[in-house]
Scaffold this motif. Sequence first.
Motif, PDB file in Angstrom:
ATOM      1  N   ALA B 336      34.848  35.860 -36.322  1.00 34.85           N
ATOM      2  CA  ALA B 336      33.494  35.618 -36.828  1.00 34.85           C
ATOM      3  C   ALA B 336      33.285  36.333 -38.160  1.00 34.85           C
ATOM      4  O   ALA B 336      32.677  35.789 -39.095  1.00 34.85           O
ATOM      5  CB  ALA B 336      32.467  36.085 -35.800  1.00 34.85           C
ATOM      6  N   GLU B 337      33.813  37.579 -38.249  1.00 34.51           N
ATOM      7  CA  GLU B 337      33.675  38.313 -39.508  1.00 34.51           C
ATOM      8  C   GLU B 337      34.399  37.603 -40.654  1.00 34.51           C
ATOM      9  O   GLU B 337      33.895  37.533 -41.771  1.00 34.51           O
ATOM     10  CB  GLU B 337      34.230  39.741 -39.345  1.00 34.51           C
ATOM     11  CG  GLU B 337      33.319  40.650 -38.529  1.00 34.51           C
ATOM     12  CD  GLU B 337      34.062  41.838 -37.937  1.00 34.51           C
ATOM     13  OE1 GLU B 337      33.568  42.419 -36.966  1.00 34.51           O
ATOM     14  OE2 GLU B 337      35.167  42.164 -38.443  1.00 34.51           O
ATOM     15  N   LEU B 338      35.605  37.056 -40.330  1.00 35.71           N
ATOM     16  CA  LEU B 338      36.342  36.331 -41.360  1.00 35.71           C
ATOM     17  C   LEU B 338      35.546  35.118 -41.841  1.00 35.71           C
ATOM     18  O   LEU B 338      35.506  34.827 -43.041  1.00 35.71           O
ATOM     19  CB  LEU B 338      37.707  35.884 -40.825  1.00 35.71           C
ATOM     20  CG  LEU B 338      38.753  36.989 -40.669  1.00 35.71           C
ATOM     21  CD1 LEU B 338      39.981  36.468 -39.938  1.00 35.71           C
ATOM     22  CD2 LEU B 338      39.159  37.556 -42.017  1.00 35.71           C
ATOM     23  N   ALA B 339      34.901  34.444 -40.895  1.00 35.17           N
ATOM     24  CA  ALA B 339      34.090  33.280 -41.274  1.00 35.17           C
ATOM     25  C   ALA B 339      32.937  33.715 -42.168  1.00 35.17           C
ATOM     26  O   ALA B 339      32.619  33.059 -43.174  1.00 35.17           O
ATOM     27  CB  ALA B 339      33.581  32.578 -40.029  1.00 35.17           C
ATOM     28  N   ALA B 340      32.336  34.854 -41.827  1.00 40.08           N
ATOM     29  CA  ALA B 340      31.222  35.356 -42.631  1.00 40.08           C
ATOM     30  C   ALA B 340      31.687  35.740 -44.026  1.00 40.08           C
ATOM     31  O   ALA B 340      31.002  35.468 -45.027  1.00 40.08           O
ATOM     32  CB  ALA B 340      30.582  36.562 -41.927  1.00 40.08           C
ATOM     33  N   ILE B 341      32.885  36.365 -44.098  1.00 46.21           N
ATOM     34  CA  ILE B 341      33.416  36.758 -45.413  1.00 46.21           C
ATOM     35  C   ILE B 341      33.714  35.512 -46.248  1.00 46.21           C
ATOM     36  O   ILE B 341      33.429  35.470 -47.450  1.00 46.21           O
ATOM     37  CB  ILE B 341      34.684  37.615 -45.247  1.00 46.21           C
ATOM     38  CG1 ILE B 341      34.330  38.960 -44.610  1.00 46.21           C
ATOM     39  CG2 ILE B 341      35.367  37.841 -46.588  1.00 46.21           C
ATOM     40  CD1 ILE B 341      35.523  39.746 -44.153  1.00 46.21           C
ATOM     41  N   THR B 342      34.269  34.493 -45.575  1.00 42.27           N
ATOM     42  CA  THR B 342      34.550  33.244 -46.292  1.00 42.27           C
ATOM     43  C   THR B 342      33.276  32.725 -46.946  1.00 42.27           C
ATOM     44  O   THR B 342      33.270  32.384 -48.140  1.00 42.27           O
ATOM     45  CB  THR B 342      35.110  32.197 -45.311  1.00 42.27           C
ATOM     46  OG1 THR B 342      36.256  32.746 -44.670  1.00 42.27           O
ATOM     47  CG2 THR B 342      35.504  30.927 -46.041  1.00 42.27           C
ATOM     48  N   THR B 343      32.191  32.692 -46.156  1.00 44.54           N
ATOM     49  CA  THR B 343      30.914  32.250 -46.711  1.00 44.54           C
ATOM     50  C   THR B 343      30.484  33.153 -47.863  1.00 44.54           C
ATOM     51  O   THR B 343      30.019  32.689 -48.904  1.00 44.54           O
ATOM     52  CB  THR B 343      29.823  32.266 -45.618  1.00 44.54           C
ATOM     53  OG1 THR B 343      30.406  31.759 -44.413  1.00 44.54           O
ATOM     54  CG2 THR B 343      28.629  31.446 -46.008  1.00 44.54           C
ATOM     55  N   GLY B 344      30.686  34.467 -47.666  1.00 49.58           N
ATOM     56  CA  GLY B 344      30.292  35.429 -48.696  1.00 49.58           C
ATOM     57  C   GLY B 344      31.033  35.211 -50.002  1.00 49.58           C
ATOM     58  O   GLY B 344      30.455  35.273 -51.091  1.00 49.58           O
ATOM     59  N   ILE B 345      32.332  34.940 -49.900  1.00 51.95           N
ATOM     60  CA  ILE B 345      33.101  34.703 -51.122  1.00 51.95           C
ATOM     61  C   ILE B 345      32.662  33.393 -51.768  1.00 51.95           C
ATOM     62  O   ILE B 345      32.514  33.285 -52.981  1.00 51.95           O
ATOM     63  CB  ILE B 345      34.616  34.689 -50.809  1.00 51.95           C
ATOM     64  CG1 ILE B 345      35.082  36.076 -50.365  1.00 51.95           C
ATOM     65  CG2 ILE B 345      35.416  34.240 -52.030  1.00 51.95           C
ATOM     66  CD1 ILE B 345      36.520  36.148 -49.913  1.00 51.95           C
ATOM     67  N   GLU B 346      32.425  32.390 -50.900  1.00 50.57           N
ATOM     68  CA  GLU B 346      32.034  31.083 -51.430  1.00 50.57           C
ATOM     69  C   GLU B 346      30.703  31.146 -52.167  1.00 50.57           C
ATOM     70  O   GLU B 346      30.538  30.539 -53.228  1.00 50.57           O
ATOM     71  CB  GLU B 346      31.960  30.057 -50.292  1.00 50.57           C
ATOM     72  CG  GLU B 346      33.332  29.559 -49.866  1.00 50.57           C
ATOM     73  CD  GLU B 346      33.287  28.682 -48.619  1.00 50.57           C
ATOM     74  OE1 GLU B 346      34.354  28.381 -48.090  1.00 50.57           O
ATOM     75  OE2 GLU B 346      32.163  28.313 -48.189  1.00 50.57           O
ATOM     76  N   ASN B 347      29.720  31.880 -51.592  1.00 52.08           N
ATOM     77  CA  ASN B 347      28.420  31.896 -52.265  1.00 52.08           C
ATOM     78  C   ASN B 347      28.282  33.049 -53.265  1.00 52.08           C
ATOM     79  O   ASN B 347      27.219  33.239 -53.859  1.00 52.08           O
ATOM     80  CB  ASN B 347      27.281  31.893 -51.237  1.00 52.08           C
ATOM     81  CG  ASN B 347      27.233  33.177 -50.427  1.00 52.08           C
ATOM     82  OD1 ASN B 347      27.731  34.230 -50.852  1.00 52.08           O
ATOM     83  ND2 ASN B 347      26.655  33.105 -49.240  1.00 52.08           N
ATOM     84  N   GLY B 348      29.370  33.820 -53.446  1.00 53.51           N
ATOM     85  CA  GLY B 348      29.374  34.823 -54.504  1.00 53.51           C
ATOM     86  C   GLY B 348      28.788  36.157 -54.094  1.00 53.51           C
ATOM     87  O   GLY B 348      28.728  37.072 -54.908  1.00 53.51           O
ATOM     88  N   SER B 349      28.352  36.319 -52.846  1.00 50.95           N
ATOM     89  CA  SER B 349      27.802  37.616 -52.449  1.00 50.95           C
ATOM     90  C   SER B 349      28.914  38.651 -52.301  1.00 50.95           C
ATOM     91  O   SER B 349      28.670  39.842 -52.349  1.00 50.95           O
ATOM     92  CB  SER B 349      26.993  37.476 -51.156  1.00 50.95           C
ATOM     93  OG  SER B 349      27.822  37.052 -50.106  1.00 50.95           O
ATOM     94  N   ILE B 350      30.155  38.187 -52.103  1.00 51.94           N
ATOM     95  CA  ILE B 350      31.294  39.104 -52.161  1.00 51.94           C
ATOM     96  C   ILE B 350      32.062  38.780 -53.440  1.00 51.94           C
ATOM     97  O   ILE B 350      32.497  37.646 -53.640  1.00 51.94           O
ATOM     98  CB  ILE B 350      32.214  38.935 -50.931  1.00 51.94           C
ATOM     99  CG1 ILE B 350      31.455  39.299 -49.648  1.00 51.94           C
ATOM    100  CG2 ILE B 350      33.453  39.803 -51.082  1.00 51.94           C
ATOM    101  CD1 ILE B 350      32.238  39.028 -48.376  1.00 51.94           C
ATOM    102  N   GLN B 351      32.170  39.760 -54.323  1.00 51.14           N
ATOM    103  CA  GLN B 351      32.830  39.549 -55.607  1.00 51.14           C
ATOM    104  C   GLN B 351      34.275  40.014 -55.532  1.00 51.14           C
ATOM    105  O   GLN B 351      34.559  41.106 -55.039  1.00 51.14           O
ATOM    106  CB  GLN B 351      32.100  40.343 -56.706  1.00 51.14           C
ATOM    107  CG  GLN B 351      30.744  39.778 -57.075  1.00 51.14           C
ATOM    108  CD  GLN B 351      30.845  38.493 -57.889  1.00 51.14           C
ATOM    109  OE1 GLN B 351      31.810  38.290 -58.612  1.00 51.14           O
ATOM    110  NE2 GLN B 351      29.849  37.622 -57.760  1.00 51.14           N
ATOM    111  N   ILE B 352      35.177  39.182 -56.023  1.00 51.60           N
ATOM    112  CA  ILE B 352      36.582  39.586 -56.102  1.00 51.60           C
ATOM    113  C   ILE B 352      36.878  40.012 -57.531  1.00 51.60           C
ATOM    114  O   ILE B 352      36.446  39.373 -58.482  1.00 51.60           O
ATOM    115  CB  ILE B 352      37.490  38.443 -55.635  1.00 51.60           C
ATOM    116  CG1 ILE B 352      37.303  38.275 -54.132  1.00 51.60           C
ATOM    117  CG2 ILE B 352      38.944  38.713 -55.968  1.00 51.60           C
ATOM    118  CD1 ILE B 352      38.143  37.215 -53.507  1.00 51.60           C
TER     119      ILE B 352
END
Lengths: 426, 359
Positions: B336-352
């Motif tokens: 579930a956390e991985l799915a949440a991170i995926t969403t986060g990266i997709e919408n830009g809330s997690i910056q790489i």
Amino acid sequence: MTDSGAVADDAPQEVPGTAVEAPADPPVVPPDSGSSPRSTVGGTILVTLLAFVTALAIGAILIAVSDQSTRDASSYFFSYPWDTFSRAGSAIGNAYKALFEGAIYNPHTAANHTAAGYLGPISETLVNATPLIVGGLSVGLAFRAGLFNIGGQGQIIMGAIFAGYVGFHWHMSAPFHVILAILAGMLGGGLWGGLAGLLKARTGAHEVITTIMLNYIAFFTLAYLLSVRGFQAPPYGQAISNPVDGNVHLWPLLGSSMRVHAGLLLALGASAFVWWLLKYSTLGFKLRAVGANPFAARTAGMGVENSYVTVMFIAGALCGLAGVSQILGTNTQITGDIDAGIGFDAITVALLGRANAVGIVFAGLLFGALHAGGSTMQAYTPIDLVQVLQSLIVLFIAAPAVIRALYRIKATTGSSGAALAKGWNG
Amino acid sequence: MRHATKIVALTSAVLLVAAGCGSKPASNSGNNPTSSGKKISACMVLDTGGVDDHSFNQSSYAGLTAAAAANPNIKVSYVASNSQNDYTPNLTAETNANCDTVIAVGGLMYQAVATIAKANPNQHYAEIDNSNQGLANVYGLQYNTAQGGFLGGYLAAAMSKTGKVATYGGLNIPPVTIYMDGFWEGVQYYNAQKHKSVKVLGWNEKNQKAGTFAGSFTDLNKGKTISDAFIQQGADIIFPVAGGTGLGSGAAAAASGGKVSVIWVDTDGFVSAPQYGKYFLTSVTKGLASSVTTYANAVASGTFPSGSYIGTLKNGGTGLAPFHNFDSVVPASTKAELAAITTGIENGSIQITSPSQPK
């Protein structure tokens, strides 16, 4: 073999003990074949030619075996053998035709009636031959001094790094810039080769080992440089260097539609230099004496150690020139494989050219043609086969006894491989 | 000598007899199914390493052959490059061979592509691992594998029992280190979220010059040596970004008896290296094949895409492969956390922050 002829010319100066290269004058020459050196040349050319033909014949078998439709047909060979032969025949025919079209003349592109259409394949052959010729000269020169230079790769890389850096980092007017970049490349290669010579002279470290190790060091130095800002090209997403300035490009000899460049002239100039060096100069005589018998050379008062350093510096500078041709002629940016296998192909070119300047030019042209033709030939057969073909040619040339046995040719020359094999135990 | 020749000849004859006893298959001409529409040819110029390099070239060409298998109107071919000297002649040859599109595999040939694309404005080109360089007749295909690597790093940190994970590369070049950057960032993200201190051996994004590299993409033994050293230092999950060299990590994991697991790279290792399948936690994928297939299909339908494609988590250009044998081992909460991170990266809330990301 001009090689032994050259030694014979110098015979009065010859140091005792240079027996390795002394021509064993053939007692079995046909009476009408002229003087003995000429017939020796003829014998070598005949063996080389037959080695080439034999390699092509074996290559033909490999092409047939690697061809899927021939293999399919061979599964019913006894019910309908013709299929196997016709398919094998067309596979072999297509492959060798493509080799010819890629290297010499291509009727399809010639139909466009443009200069590039007619001369494109020859241009490709010359482009590929250029670094192989200088690389071959480097290895051949070291051979003659009794050294086995396997460090072509490292010396080419260093040459390319030096020439490339001058080419993209310094900015100045055209003629100075290109001359400076060429000299820088030769210096880079020369220092790298000279280092191996110095190690041998001072410590006795075998050049085969040191040059191989220096290859690794050069390769990884380049890999490092390709990640350094200022050397690496923006946007820093690839391991590739900045492109060199337009005014250091070696100018194209046949117009911008073809790739053959002035590096070819440098290569021919280098061949003339090496030929002169070995045949007429005192230094060349010294180098050959050291190569033939270092102990005798030392007894005769020659500085054996010094000549190791000198010859490796010159050999390195020649490989550096190959690097120059790579970065200022054929390519404009350095990548990890800027050496493109030339450092090792140069060894075979030198062997094929019997370590003499003229022979190396022809050997380089032959290998250049095989490289150029190989890229069109891969439409019909795996590109690896081209390399197998090259190796077969060299194999047969290095073992002339096999060819003589196959074609029942009487041995007329002294062992031409002996001078080359010296490198291993020098 | 003569004796030996006879033996060889006899043996070959026997083999030929044995091999050549089949009968000629009936000719089956005219098996062309209802193929309508325009025929197109897609030609590929491969980088060095050959078409069977188990990596870059192979995946790219697999994408093309997959498109051809599904659509009989697509004709595919390739030429391989022996060195960088071959880029220009190969591109020229394919341009002259009446190809509808010429696909250059490798960002290193970008200058050759730009030169030839400018000289042939009516010919379409695509280049993998590079942008379109602002040229209208070039389509760029790039992959932000740092995003997939990020997920891999997070997963590794979550699954590590020793608190140490490791990664190493084939060479210190951007297409490799981008994965390692993502992996490193994923672990840091896990540490920040969970207030843990899982350590990454072999790479630190903040120090791009250091790190562990095998110096080869084929040397399996080197991969095993490096992996054994990591295991000695306490790592229990290893992420090799080194092509065939990474198989050495599989061997090291096998030798550990299941204490160590591996995250494979580029393709789904469970499929491409099944001998070590049971040690692969998952794989960080690079969607070379699928994006090439998509491109070829677009060309076949008559529309040449323009601009640049960047493979992301969102469009399937990178990501995590299935867990396979580890599916029951990875906790549902982590999934579930991985799915949440995926969403986060997709919408830009997690910056790489990897410097090697395509721009």
